[in-house]
Structure formats: structure tokens, C-alpha cells
Enzyme design. Sequence first.
Site, short mmCIF file in Angstrom:
data_model
loop_
_atom_site.label_atom_id
_atom_site.label_comp_id
_atom_site.label_asym_id
_atom_site.label_seq_id
_atom_site.Cartn_x
_atom_site.Cartn_y
_atom_site.Cartn_z
N PHE A 130 32.81 55.35 -31.22
CA PHE A 130 33.43 55.09 -29.93
C PHE A 130 33.12 53.64 -29.54
CE2 PHE A 130 33.82 55.12 -25.31
CZ PHE A 130 35.09 55.63 -25.19
N ASP A 202 24.56 59.51 -30.37
CA ASP A 202 25.39 59.68 -29.18
C ASP A 202 25.99 61.08 -29.25
OD1 ASP A 202 27.38 59.76 -27.24
OD2 ASP A 202 28.09 57.72 -27.64
N TYR A 227 30.16 64.70 -18.44
CA TYR A 227 31.46 64.99 -17.82
C TYR A 227 32.51 65.50 -18.79
CZ TYR A 227 32.60 60.05 -19.08
OH TYR A 227 32.80 58.86 -19.72
N LYS A 228 32.09 65.71 -20.04
CA LYS A 228 33.04 66.27 -21.01
C LYS A 228 32.79 67.77 -21.12
CE LYS A 228 33.23 61.84 -23.47
NZ LYS A 228 34.67 61.52 -23.38
N ARG A 376 44.95 64.49 -29.74
CA ARG A 376 43.68 65.23 -29.68
C ARG A 376 43.86 66.50 -28.83
NH1 ARG A 376 38.54 61.79 -27.69
NH2 ARG A 376 39.74 61.84 -25.74
#
Lengths: 415, 415
Positions: A130, A202, A227-228, A376
Site C-alpha cells: 500500500f 501492516d 476502520y476496515k 475489489r
Amino acid sequence: MTARKDCIARDAQDPLAPLRAHFALPGGVIYLDGNSLGAAPVAAMARARQVIAEEWAQGLIRSWNTAGWFGMPKRLGDRIAPLIGAAEGEVVVTDSTSVNLFKALAAALHVQASRAHDARRVIVTERSNFPTDVYIAQGLAAWMARGYSVRLVDSAAELSGAIDGDTAVVLLTHVNYRTGYQHDMARISAHARAQGALTVWDLAHSAGAVPLAVNADGADFAVGCTYKYLNGGPGAPAFIWVPRRHQAGFTQPLSGWWGHAAPFAMAPGFAPADGIGRALCGTQPMVSLAMVECGLDVFALTTMAAVRAKSLALTDLFIELVETRCAGHRLELVTPREHARRGSQVSFTHPHGYAVMAALIARGVVGDYREPSIMRFGFTPLYSSFADVWDAVEILKQILDRRDYDPAAERAAVT
Amino acid sequence: MTARKDCIARDAQDPLAPLRAHFALPGGVIYLDGNSLGAAPVAAMARARQVIAEEWAQGLIRSWNTAGWFGMPKRLGDRIAPLIGAAEGEVVVTDSTSVNLFKALAAALHVQASRAHDARRVIVTERSNFPTDVYIAQGLAAWMARGYSVRLVDSAAELSGAIDGDTAVVLLTHVNYRTGYQHDMARISAHARAQGALTVWDLAHSAGAVPLAVNADGADFAVGCTYKYLNGGPGAPAFIWVPRRHQAGFTQPLSGWWGHAAPFAMAPGFAPADGIGRALCGTQPMVSLAMVECGLDVFALTTMAAVRAKSLALTDLFIELVETRCAGHRLELVTPREHARRGSQVSFTHPHGYAVMAALIARGVVGDYREPSIMRFGFTPLYSSFADVWDAVEILKQILDRRDYDPAAERAAVT
């Protein structure tokens, strides 16, 4: 072949199905983007009301103590710990993932330097990581000068060979945000250690999505996102894990007052707190932070083993249905079929991936798009159903069969 | 001497008095700690509900675009800009004050190094500065090694002499958190510039409290807090100001994806955004961030000149009443009497300051305590009244007259 009624039957037998009622989901939407922003727990609004209307408006300054605001980063960290295989007192919820990456990387470089391994000045990571992970590593390396650099590896296969006697730190996102590829944390951590390197993981696309065992797998440091899959709310503070064995040596330059041994002594010299407290820096946003607990409360009703079992069932089903029902439509699976290498998302490429995703979203199937050409679909076992999978594929099939998308659609920013 | 009826009369004539209705204040409390945590705007709850129940729960991932989440740090920054004398496009609301201090200091050191002033390796600040400012400077200097250090000055009077040819950066909090002493930003910035040094100003106790003119006064960088006088909510994200003239050279190691020129291109190399965007790092906590706007909306109903006029009237009155009505009780004023050198708080020392403050809080007069022996009383013209001042002094007088405090009271953490 699986039919819609089979999906309905599986939902009826799904032990996690009742958890969906804990989320406030909009009507007319099949939400397959919990890997980017998790859904809102029903309890979040009441929790926010408590913090705003009672603790802030009525308690005012007194709430730092009486409402436990100061202790919240550690208290929430202790609740995340079991989800990632960490121990109590090893995790805090604070700051952003980017800022926590900076702390963890800086601390890892410091450990290497203090081991008289100062010759190790390379951070190894993947080009496909990322972006913020790569950028933060680049920013830190450039700042340190003295020969520090970032080595970008082009594929997971090349990773082992790229970790060598120059490597200070291996920085990897455990589950890739685009492909859903899941690294073997235990194997890579062991290999890095054998080469004298430390690992920073991560867990943005792993925490709450796949079982994790950071201690058992021999990882050195980790950061992650709330928050995912953890459903903590938009941009909610991230977390950082520092195992007990590294805490005494955890030193990094963001030495703010919340990381001080005695913040209210107001002494004019920094002395780090014992334990995980030294991973804190400044004052945290309490309303956003408090809501993280609502997402964690739902996880407390199940186990990561149950979440994983359903996640694999959902992603297996999605792959099967797309490949059978949408055959001939130039969709190519980029997510591993092998369970051990798969996160909780499925990605397909399509020559008009952006346009097809835009058409899906317009029809209420909310996944997202990532360059290049990747659609996705995130599956979040706490609120995704088998019928959702069927219905999403049905709509995808209709869009593709009827060419009901606009290849000239403008790209807009999506996170 | 001023009587209570005079205070009532002044409230009746106060043009800011109607603004109090915009805050949700508890009954039975005279709140004099807005310098630590500002009161809750009435609108905050509705704004939080909008972000949580509508934008998050219903809009989900789409709200990053449709609800303007991505643009919020800049949009709020543009609303803070006029309160501090900055221009549009020079301020963002993001991260904590500590993290923003790190960015600003690092960028200032980078500017000096790029000017071939690399011999300048001293950060000058005050020993009495707020601790996190000192700690962040120490953390950064230690990390850079190569001779960087922090010079702690013992008094404002020694400051000018301490800024010399070794000085890279002067880091000052504009209004001291303990004493309420206000530095002369224009004079010190000019002196620093004449010596070849840059200035970084912490406006934590200034923004929303006193008129500021960062551009006109020749400051180089500034950071500030939104949860004190700006009433943004507990721990709400802080702000950072980078003037247009320094933006192209603004380089710091927290190079996260929100500071990238094209975050969604997902390129594997960091390229900073043009303008103030490069002061961003990672994803921000949207619920806490959104509520900052509610506090700013109240400032839009008045002017900083009006706020300042009332602030000085309130603090003058408080000093007068304490010194007359509580005479002989060993209270000593540590806040400057001179208007130009005073912020919006009044601090008195008392040999049993902690115990007296605890007694005040127990009677509903909420100020706070800071080591050593300092009782702080913050006056926030948006919701503090002249009658509040009278009543607070009356209760203080009763406590002191009756020795109605416990000198053995335990100290608890207060922020």
C-alpha cells in the site's frame, strides 16, 4: 452448481448470521467494501451520544479522568490484542496507520543500530505494498540520510532473496490491498530473523479479517487499521503492537507527552513510559476513538476461527459463481485460490474494471476499484450473507451480459 | 468596587452574551477551563449524528467523496485561517498538535539545511514551554544526531540573547499554558529572522483566544489546537499553518499518502502535493474532525476583536475581584497585568493551590491546577459571563475565608 436457494439455506444455518443485526446497513445495498470502510455498528450512535452529550458537554474537562478518556488507547488496545495474537499491554489504539508505521519503522531501525548492526541500512518492502507504507519508509530513510534506503521488491517470490546482510527491516502488509494475497507471517519472520533483520507488519487488511498470531509467528512490530474489518468508523485511530520483548528498547522520535512516564509532572525532559504507553504521542480524538469499541463488541460475540471459516466459504462461493455464471466475460481472478494465501477479499481484473465497478455501485453492489483494472470485493463475515454473494454475482452477470456499463466513465477518487 | 449587580448590568450590555446559547453547558457549573477543553457547541450532536447515522451508516465508502470527507482538513483549515491571520490554502486540520509540531520543526530544520545553514543545529525554546513541545524537539534533535540539540531558556527575558548564529529554529508557545504570558510574535519573529533563525509558533492557547496575525507578524510556521478555545471536541485534530512562501520547500519525514500529489494513483514513490496538502499524512478521524466545524461556526457570528475586548474585560475583572475580595489569602497573580502580554486566562499561585482548586471544582467552579501551586482560570468570551466571574470569586472567597479545603488532597491527573 450452487443456486440462490442453496445460499438462502446456508444463511439459515450460518452461526454468524445473527450478527448482521448489530450493523446499521442501508436498504438496497449489498456492501462488499468493508475492506475499505467497515459498516456502522448500531451501537455507535449511542456511544457517540454518550461521549458528546454526557462526557463532553456535561462532564467537560473532568471526563479525562471520570470517563476514562486517558486510558482509552490502552483499554481498546487490550481488546484488539486477542484478535491479533498479542498479549495484554502490547497494543494501543492511537494516531493514523501512517504515523504508527513511522514509529514502528524508526524503532526497528533504532534496535538495529543499538545492536551494532548499524551497517544494516536497507528497508525491504514490496513495490505493490500500500503506497503509504512505501512513502513512510522512503520519508524516514531520506530523513536519516547516512545511506539508509528502501529496496522495492517486485514480487512475493523475490522477497526471500532480497532479505540479506544489508537488511535492517522488512516491512510488509500482511494481506495485499489490491490482490488479497496473504503472506506467510511465520515463514517470512523466521527467514528475516535468520538473516538478522526485523519485521514490521501492516495488518490493515488482516485485523478482524483473518486469524493472526503476531507473537507465535515471531513478528517484531505491527500496525493496523480499525476502520476496515474492525468497523471502528471513518478514519478511526489506528493501532500499534510492540511485543513485550521490544518495549524497553522502543525508541522513536515522535516523543510526545502522552508517551511520557509522568505526563502531568510537566518535566522539561522526555522520559518514556514503561511498556506500550511509550508508543503514544499526542492527545487523541475521543469521539472517534470511543466508537472503535462498538466494532470490537461485535467481535466479542464470536471467534476469529468462526469469522475465518465463513470468510473462506463466502470468498470460495464468490469465486465459483463469478467463474461459472460470468464465464467468457474476460474476468480474471488475481486473488489466490489457496486458502492459506487468501485474505477476506476477492479481486478480479476486467479490461473495463472501473466502468463495470461504477455500474455495480449504481445498482447497489458496493465494491471498489484499484488501478490497474482491479475490481475489489470485500467479504465481512459479520454482516455479509451467502445470499449477498449470489445477488452480487447476478447483478454483475446482468451488467456484463448486457454490456450495461460505460467504458468512458470518469475515474473518481475512492479509498 | 464592582458589585454583582454591576456584573449583571455588563452582561445585559454584552454583545457576545447571546452566543452562550450556542453551547451546551451543565447546570450548576461555572466553567473556567475552556483553555483546556472547550465547551460543547449545541450543534455538535447533530453534526455527529449526520456523520455517523447518515454519511457513515448509509453512505458508507461513498461518503469519502459525496460527503466531502477527503476535503475536510483543508476546508476546516480555510475556516481557521482568518482567526489566525493566515491566508486561504495555508492551514489544514489534521493529526495531533505533537505530530504537527514534529512536521513543522522538521520542515524548518530542512529549510535551514537547504539554505546551506547546516551549521545551525540548535532549537531554542523555553524550559517553561508546554512539555510536549520540548519533548518533540528533543525527540527530533536526538534522532537527527549530527550535533542537533535543544537549548532551554529559563525566562522570556533571556530569549533574545539565546538566539544566535547557531540557532536553526525558535520554538515558542505564543501564550504560556501556566502563566498566560503572551509573547510578542512580531518582535520575536523579526529578531529571529535578523539572526538567521526560523520561528515555529504553538498557538494552542492563542487560537480563538487572542487576535493573531501570523503572516503580518512574520512567523514561519505554526501549529495549534482545536479543542481548547475553538471548542472542537475532546482531542479533536489539531492544525498546522505553512505560509505560501514556505510551501514549496516544506519537506518532512511523515510522508504519508494523504500528503501525496495523487494519492489514488497508488504510485510507488512519494511526490508531495502542491500547497498545504503536503502537511497531511494519514487518514483522519472523520467524526471528531467534522465536529470542529461546529465550534468554528460560532466564531463566524462575531469577530476576534470583539472576543478580545470581552476577554480582557473578563480577566481584568477577575484580577480586580480576586485581589480585592480575597486579599490577605496569599494568592499571587502570575499572569501579566499588561494587556498586550496576557492571553485569555488568569493564573494565581497559592501555597495550597491544588487543594483550593479541588474545593472550587467540588463547588462547581471548574478551573484547573498546574504544578507548581498554580490555579488556572480560563475565560472564554463566547460563553463566560461577567456574573460567572463574580460568582466564581465569591465561591473562592468563601473557601479561603472558611479554610474549606483539604491541604492533604491527592493530586489527580488533569489535562
